[in-house]
Design an enzyme around this catalytic site. Sequence first.
Site, PDB file in Angstrom:
ATOM      1  N   PRO A  99       0.505  -1.424   0.378  1.00 63.01           N
ATOM      2  CA  PRO A  99      -0.091   0.102  -0.252  1.00 63.01           C
ATOM      3  C   PRO A  99       0.923   1.285  -0.018  1.00 63.01           C
ATOM      4  O   PRO A  99       1.933   1.825   0.493  1.00 63.01           O
ATOM      5  CB  PRO A  99      -0.572  -0.400   1.170  1.00 63.01           C
ATOM      6  CG  PRO A  99       0.102  -1.090   2.300  1.00 63.01           C
ATOM      7  CD  PRO A  99       0.916  -1.935   0.736  1.00 63.01           C
ATOM      8  N   ASN A 100       0.434   2.032  -0.865  1.00 62.60           N
ATOM      9  CA  ASN A 100       0.786   4.099  -0.861  1.00 62.60           C
ATOM     10  C   ASN A 100       2.348   3.812  -1.316  1.00 62.60           C
ATOM     11  O   ASN A 100       2.476   4.809  -2.065  1.00 62.60           O
ATOM     12  CB  ASN A 100       0.999   4.577   0.460  1.00 62.60           C
ATOM     13  CG  ASN A 100      -0.302   3.922   1.143  1.00 62.60           C
ATOM     14  OD1 ASN A 100      -1.051   5.020   0.574  1.00 62.60           O
ATOM     15  ND2 ASN A 100      -0.296   3.848   2.407  1.00 62.60           N
ATOM     16  N   ARG A 131       4.965  10.923  -2.673  1.00 69.26           N
ATOM     17  CA  ARG A 131       4.502  11.054  -1.194  1.00 69.26           C
ATOM     18  C   ARG A 131       6.116  11.190  -0.411  1.00 69.26           C
ATOM     19  O   ARG A 131       6.915   9.981  -0.157  1.00 69.26           O
ATOM     20  CB  ARG A 131       4.655   9.028  -1.357  1.00 69.26           C
ATOM     21  CG  ARG A 131       4.126   8.424   0.487  1.00 69.26           C
ATOM     22  CD  ARG A 131       4.442   7.370   0.375  1.00 69.26           C
ATOM     23  NE  ARG A 131       3.631   6.755   1.473  1.00 69.26           N
ATOM     24  CZ  ARG A 131       4.095   5.597   2.013  1.00 69.26           C
ATOM     25  NH1 ARG A 131       4.265   4.718   1.207  1.00 69.26           N
ATOM     26  NH2 ARG A 131       3.999   5.482   3.218  1.00 69.26           N
ATOM     27  N   TYR A 155      11.030   8.675   1.502  1.00 71.73           N
ATOM     28  CA  TYR A 155      11.067   7.563   0.944  1.00 71.73           C
ATOM     29  C   TYR A 155      11.967   8.155  -0.998  1.00 71.73           C
ATOM     30  O   TYR A 155      11.825   6.922  -1.878  1.00 71.73           O
ATOM     31  CB  TYR A 155       9.769   7.221   0.299  1.00 71.73           C
ATOM     32  CG  TYR A 155       8.872   6.664   1.223  1.00 71.73           C
ATOM     33  CD1 TYR A 155       9.396   5.830   2.482  1.00 71.73           C
ATOM     34  CD2 TYR A 155       7.601   7.936   1.752  1.00 71.73           C
ATOM     35  CE1 TYR A 155       8.607   5.565   3.286  1.00 71.73           C
ATOM     36  CE2 TYR A 155       6.906   7.380   2.937  1.00 71.73           C
ATOM     37  CZ  TYR A 155       7.658   5.768   3.934  1.00 71.73           C
ATOM     38  OH  TYR A 155       6.694   5.010   4.794  1.00 71.73           O
ATOM     39  N   ASN A 206       8.278  -5.149  -0.752  1.00 70.52           N
ATOM     40  CA  ASN A 206       8.125  -4.200   0.219  1.00 70.52           C
ATOM     41  C   ASN A 206       6.777  -4.131   0.503  1.00 70.52           C
ATOM     42  O   ASN A 206       5.307  -3.581  -0.391  1.00 70.52           O
ATOM     43  CB  ASN A 206       8.300  -2.967  -0.464  1.00 70.52           C
ATOM     44  CG  ASN A 206       8.663  -1.180   0.710  1.00 70.52           C
ATOM     45  OD1 ASN A 206       7.581  -1.603   1.312  1.00 70.52           O
ATOM     46  ND2 ASN A 206       9.060  -1.067  -0.133  1.00 70.52           N
ATOM     47  N   ALA A 259       2.793  -0.711   5.361  1.00 75.69           N
ATOM     48  CA  ALA A 259       2.269  -0.346   6.368  1.00 75.69           C
ATOM     49  C   ALA A 259       1.721  -2.177   7.155  1.00 75.69           C
ATOM     50  O   ALA A 259       1.966  -2.224   8.419  1.00 75.69           O
ATOM     51  CB  ALA A 259       1.412   0.566   6.693  1.00 75.69           C
ATOM     52  N   GLU A 307      12.322  -9.205   2.459  1.00 76.85           N
ATOM     53  CA  GLU A 307      11.979  -8.088   3.132  1.00 76.85           C
ATOM     54  C   GLU A 307      12.408  -6.717   2.815  1.00 76.85           C
ATOM     55  O   GLU A 307      13.795  -6.884   3.024  1.00 76.85           O
ATOM     56  CB  GLU A 307      11.376  -7.862   4.653  1.00 76.85           C
ATOM     57  CG  GLU A 307      11.087  -6.436   4.893  1.00 76.85           C
ATOM     58  CD  GLU A 307      10.448  -7.220   6.804  1.00 76.85           C
ATOM     59  OE1 GLU A 307      10.472  -8.027   7.478  1.00 76.85           O
ATOM     60  OE2 GLU A 307       9.886  -6.692   7.168  1.00 76.85           O
ATOM     61  N   HIS A 334      12.596  -2.338   3.085  1.00 75.48           N
ATOM     62  CA  HIS A 334      11.854  -0.942   2.807  1.00 75.48           C
ATOM     63  C   HIS A 334      13.440   0.181   2.732  1.00 75.48           C
ATOM     64  O   HIS A 334      13.988   0.312   2.752  1.00 75.48           O
ATOM     65  CB  HIS A 334      11.584  -0.795   4.570  1.00 75.48           C
ATOM     66  CG  HIS A 334      11.259  -1.754   5.826  1.00 75.48           C
ATOM     67  ND1 HIS A 334       9.484  -1.880   4.834  1.00 75.48           N
ATOM     68  CD2 HIS A 334      10.940  -3.257   5.762  1.00 75.48           C
ATOM     69  CE1 HIS A 334       9.528  -3.362   5.660  1.00 75.48           C
ATOM     70  NE2 HIS A 334      10.350  -3.888   6.172  1.00 75.48           N
ATOM     71  N   ARG A 339      12.362   5.498  13.257  1.00 75.38           N
ATOM     72  CA  ARG A 339      10.954   6.657  12.725  1.00 75.38           C
ATOM     73  C   ARG A 339       9.768   5.883  13.919  1.00 75.38           C
ATOM     74  O   ARG A 339      10.556   5.420  15.069  1.00 75.38           O
ATOM     75  CB  ARG A 339      10.817   5.792  11.779  1.00 75.38           C
ATOM     76  CG  ARG A 339      11.815   5.706  10.255  1.00 75.38           C
ATOM     77  CD  ARG A 339      10.903   5.702   8.808  1.00 75.38           C
ATOM     78  NE  ARG A 339       9.958   6.913   9.030  1.00 75.38           N
ATOM     79  CZ  ARG A 339       8.734   6.343   7.606  1.00 75.38           C
ATOM     80  NH1 ARG A 339       8.741   5.781   7.014  1.00 75.38           N
ATOM     81  NH2 ARG A 339       7.252   7.052   7.456  1.00 75.38           N
TER      82      ARG A 339
HETATM   83  C1  DQA Z   1       7.916   1.259   3.950  1.00 78.39           C
HETATM   84  C2  DQA Z   1       7.957   2.516   5.993  1.00 78.39           C
HETATM   85  C3  DQA Z   1       6.410   1.063   6.525  1.00 78.39           C
HETATM   86  O1  DQA Z   1       6.872   1.292   7.414  1.00 78.39           O
HETATM   87  C4  DQA Z   1       5.411   2.257   5.238  1.00 78.39           C
HETATM   88  O2  DQA Z   1       4.081   2.052   6.405  1.00 78.39           O
HETATM   89  C5  DQA Z   1       5.657   2.101   3.696  1.00 78.39           C
HETATM   90  C6  DQA Z   1       6.519   2.089   3.332  1.00 78.39           C
HETATM   91  C7  DQA Z   1       9.284   1.789   3.502  1.00 78.39           C
HETATM   92  O3  DQA Z   1       9.266   1.098   2.323  1.00 78.39           O
HETATM   93  O4  DQA Z   1      10.462   2.203   4.459  1.00 78.39           O
HETATM   94  O5  DQA Z   1       4.492   2.254   3.651  1.00 78.39           O
HETATM   95  O6  DQA Z   1       7.572  -0.125   3.883  1.00 78.39           O
END
Ligand code: DQA
Length: 147
Positions: A9-10, A17, A22, A73, A76, A97, A99, A106
């Site tokens: 998501p996102n 964003r 990011y 990835n 959240a 995984e 990020h 954070r």
């Molecule tokens: C993320 C870190 C997560 O906490 C966040 O909710 C994201 C992006 C990252 O790539 O740093 O959506 O996975």
Amino acid sequence: MKLMVLNGPNLNRLGKREPHIYGHKTLEQIMNSLESIARESGCEIDARQSNHEGELIDWIHEAAEGYSGLILNAGAYTHYSYAIRDALAGVDIPAIEVHLSNIYARESFRHTSVISEVTIGQISGFGNIGYELALKGLLHYLKGEEN
Ligand code: DQA
């Protein structure tokens, strides 16, 4: 060799964003450059993004049939999706995984990953090259060179 790369998501909004966290690259740019690096290493990547937990779970199941490994990835969902964790635990392929941000530097809710235990490793805090590092680590693992 085929690898699946999943973004949750996102992450479709990368570039727009919170760029101070990011970065300025779009997901398409990041995935295109990952694809060319993968090609140079003789493998193919199938990169997908979804804002929906169930769709990500369906793709993890699909990855188990015909893909050698998974880079994920989960956004959240990383921090609370036991359903994604169970999906990873229930497939027989290695997952890494990723990020972009350093989740441990954070907010405290980001310090927990419920999926880490069912992956071979985690890359966090290296921005967009985290995907390349994951690819390198996954190929290393798949070739049996992990030690
Ligand atoms: C993320 C870190 C997560 O906490 C966040 O909710 C994201 C992006 C990252 O790539 O740093 O959506 O996975």
